[in-house]
Design a protein around this motif. Structure first.
Motif, short mmCIF file in Angstrom:
data_model
loop_
_atom_site.label_atom_id
_atom_site.label_comp_id
_atom_site.label_asym_id
_atom_site.label_seq_id
_atom_site.Cartn_x
_atom_site.Cartn_y
_atom_site.Cartn_z
N ASP A 83 0.84 -1.20 0.00
CA ASP A 83 0.00 0.00 0.00
C ASP A 83 0.87 1.25 0.00
N ILE A 84 2.03 1.13 0.61
CA ILE A 84 2.98 2.24 0.74
C ILE A 84 4.37 1.67 0.49
N GLY A 85 5.23 2.44 -0.17
CA GLY A 85 6.57 1.95 -0.43
C GLY A 85 7.57 3.08 -0.51
N ALA A 86 8.84 2.75 -0.25
CA ALA A 86 9.94 3.70 -0.41
C ALA A 86 10.42 3.61 -1.85
N LEU A 87 10.08 4.62 -2.65
CA LEU A 87 10.33 4.60 -4.09
C LEU A 87 11.61 5.34 -4.43
N MET A 88 12.56 4.65 -5.05
CA MET A 88 13.80 5.23 -5.52
C MET A 88 13.66 5.48 -7.02
N THR A 89 13.28 6.68 -7.39
CA THR A 89 12.87 6.94 -8.78
C THR A 89 14.00 6.79 -9.78
N THR A 90 15.26 6.98 -9.37
CA THR A 90 16.35 6.87 -10.34
C THR A 90 16.51 5.46 -10.88
N LEU A 91 15.95 4.47 -10.20
CA LEU A 91 16.00 3.11 -10.70
C LEU A 91 15.05 2.90 -11.89
N PHE A 92 14.20 3.89 -12.14
CA PHE A 92 13.18 3.79 -13.18
C PHE A 92 13.19 5.06 -14.03
N PRO A 93 14.24 5.24 -14.83
CA PRO A 93 14.42 6.53 -15.52
C PRO A 93 13.31 6.89 -16.50
N ARG A 94 12.73 5.92 -17.18
CA ARG A 94 11.70 6.23 -18.16
C ARG A 94 10.34 6.50 -17.52
N GLU A 95 10.16 6.03 -16.32
CA GLU A 95 8.88 6.21 -15.66
C GLU A 95 8.76 7.55 -14.94
N TYR A 96 9.91 8.09 -14.47
CA TYR A 96 9.86 9.29 -13.64
C TYR A 96 10.88 10.35 -14.09
N PRO A 97 10.86 10.77 -15.36
CA PRO A 97 11.91 11.68 -15.83
C PRO A 97 11.87 13.06 -15.18
N ASP A 175 40.66 5.19 -13.91
CA ASP A 175 40.32 3.78 -14.10
C ASP A 175 39.70 3.11 -12.87
N ALA A 176 39.36 3.88 -11.85
CA ALA A 176 38.68 3.28 -10.68
C ALA A 176 37.29 2.80 -11.10
N ARG A 177 36.87 1.68 -10.55
CA ARG A 177 35.54 1.14 -10.82
C ARG A 177 34.61 1.60 -9.71
N VAL A 178 33.62 2.41 -10.10
CA VAL A 178 32.82 3.14 -9.12
C VAL A 178 31.35 2.78 -9.27
N ARG A 179 30.76 2.32 -8.19
CA ARG A 179 29.32 2.04 -8.20
C ARG A 179 28.56 3.36 -8.18
N ILE A 180 27.64 3.52 -9.15
CA ILE A 180 26.87 4.76 -9.26
C ILE A 180 25.39 4.48 -8.97
N ALA A 181 24.66 5.54 -8.64
CA ALA A 181 23.24 5.38 -8.28
C ALA A 181 22.31 6.12 -9.22
N GLY A 182 22.84 6.68 -10.27
CA GLY A 182 22.01 7.43 -11.21
C GLY A 182 22.88 8.12 -12.23
N SER A 183 22.25 8.79 -13.18
CA SER A 183 22.99 9.31 -14.33
C SER A 183 23.92 10.46 -13.97
N PRO A 240 31.16 13.17 -5.15
CA PRO A 240 30.83 14.23 -6.11
C PRO A 240 29.64 15.09 -5.73
N GLY A 241 29.11 14.91 -4.51
CA GLY A 241 27.91 15.64 -4.14
C GLY A 241 26.68 15.01 -4.77
N GLY A 242 25.61 15.76 -4.77
CA GLY A 242 24.32 15.21 -5.16
C GLY A 242 23.63 14.63 -3.94
N ILE A 243 22.33 14.80 -3.88
CA ILE A 243 21.52 14.31 -2.76
C ILE A 243 20.52 13.31 -3.30
N TYR A 244 20.39 12.18 -2.65
CA TYR A 244 19.34 11.24 -3.06
C TYR A 244 18.09 11.56 -2.24
N VAL A 245 17.04 11.97 -2.94
CA VAL A 245 15.75 12.23 -2.29
C VAL A 245 14.81 11.10 -2.69
#
Length: 383
Positions: A83-97, A175-183, A240-245
């Motif tokens: 009924d309620i969920g914690a939505l991480m919109t960056t995981l769904f780029p085409r749905e929530y541009p 050449d560092a391999r870096v896990r990213i969370a969005g574009s 690099p900064g940036g805030i995940y909301v």
């Protein structure tokens, strides 16, 4: 063969029928964060606030790391598994541009005069909530298209380099391999000579332990929320900064429309409570981790970034804001990109004033309610 998602729907139906004391008004709140994490603490604060504000009309049961994972949340809310969920919109780029463009605009905090790292997440979480509710009808149309309703955003602290070796200079990033969370974070990674790697939040621990990645771009408290504190040895905060909301309490639209006016108000008031709790937990959590590092209570060392990496980041941000506007226009048809950036700058300026003297989650929750959510027309919102 039954799909994993179909199986989850069936399992959810069985679960709901067997929960002791459950009724049609017991709402399921699912989130892909573990028990004891800041999201879990915020979700429980939300549940308590719903109970208090609805006078027993609505209750909420929380499901950390169950019912749906991070990648299943959008469909899970839409289908009613949650009924309620914690939505991480960056995981769904085409749905929530439109929502994701607003997320990427957090880079403007690196251009703000006289603003340090402290309270950046609290600031941008409140500003973006205000923006989505009042300035972005397109954002709310995106949510409606996925059968859901936005309540409030909860924010991380600025994303930082969390690594298994020091990465403080531009040369260290090559050449560092870096896990990213969005574009945004992917583009920054490439701009400083590193290689972006896409790994879901639920797979970060394994990727780090197996050496698939050298660093994670992540809010520092989440390193510990996700149980990776023993693997990360070197942290360069603020870059690099940036805030995940996160839309941390996204409501299934059918559930929302089935509530009375009192029930909807209870959820809105509770969303202010939970969002404030989570955002302030991240802020105080970062401060606590710095203190523990200095005292030798955790193995991670905090580093000051070298001027070469700071300057490269500033140069990247100066160019990237225009790129974001153009990219979202060309890729997703976002026609008001520059207007959105300007509106978010205005909201940030406004909330810098609102947050003067705010030090507690209760004070922040009052601001969320008094400055944003109390003005929402609950009869029409989410329809």
């Amino acid at each position: 063969m039954k799909t994993k998602f179909a199986a989850a729907i069936a399992a959810s139906a069985v679960l709901c029928s067997t929960v002791t004391g459950a009724s049609a008004d017991t709402l399921r709140f699912a989130y892909g964060h573990p028990p004891g994490s800041f999201f879990d603490i915020g979700a429980k604060a939300f549940a308590d606030a719903v109970d208090a504000n609805s006078e027993g009309e609505v209750t909420v049961r929380t499901f950390p790391l169950s019912l749906v994972n991070l990648m299943e949340t959008s469909d899970g809310i839409a289908s009613g598994i949650a009924d309620i969920g914690a939505l991480m919109t960056t995981l769904f780029p085409r749905e929530y541009p439109h929502t994701n463009l607003a997320m990427e605009t957090a880079m403007i905090l690196l251009q703000e005069d006289q603003i340090g790292q402290d309270m950046q997440g609290v600031l941008y979480g409140a500003a973006m909530t205000d923006f989505i509710v009042n300035d972005c009808p397109e954002c709310n149309e995106e949510f409606a298209a996925r059968n859901s309703v936005f309540t409030a955003g909860a924010a991380s602290t600025p994303y930082s380099l969390n690594c298994t070796a020091p990465h403080v200079s531009l040369a260290d990033m090559k050449d560092a391999r870096v896990r990213i969370a969005g574009s945004y974070w992917a583009r920054w990674t490439q701009a400083v000579g590193a290689s972006p790697v896409t790994v879901s939040g639920n797979e970060m621990l394994e990727a780090l332990s197996q050496g698939v990645i050298d660093c994670m771009l992540l809010s520092v408290p989440d390193v510990f929320n996700f149980g990776m504190g023993d693997l990360v040895t070197d942290i360069t905060p603020g870059l690099p900064g940036g805030i995940y909301v996160a839309s941390y309490a996204q409501v299934n639209r059918d559930t929302w429309n089935g509530l009375s006016a009192q029930g909807r108000e209870a959820l809105m008031r509770a969303s202010a409570t939970g969002a404030a709790e989570i955002s302030m937990k991240y802020e105080t959590g970062l401060q606590d981790l710095r203190a523990k590092s200095e005292a030798g209570e955790i193995k991670a060392t905090f580093h000051q970034p070298d001027a070469s990496l700071v300057e490269a980041t500033q140069a990247f941000v100066a160019k990237d804001i225009k790129y974001v506007v153009d990219y979202y226009a060309e890729t997703y048809g976002v026609t008001r990109g520059q207007e959105m950036v300007d509106a978010l700058r205005a909201r940030v300026a406004e909330w810098r004033g609102h947050l003067d003297g705010v030090t507690t989650a209760d004070e922040l929750a009052d601001l969320y309610w008094n400055e944003i959510l109390s003005d929402v027309d609950l009869a029409s919102y989410g329809q």
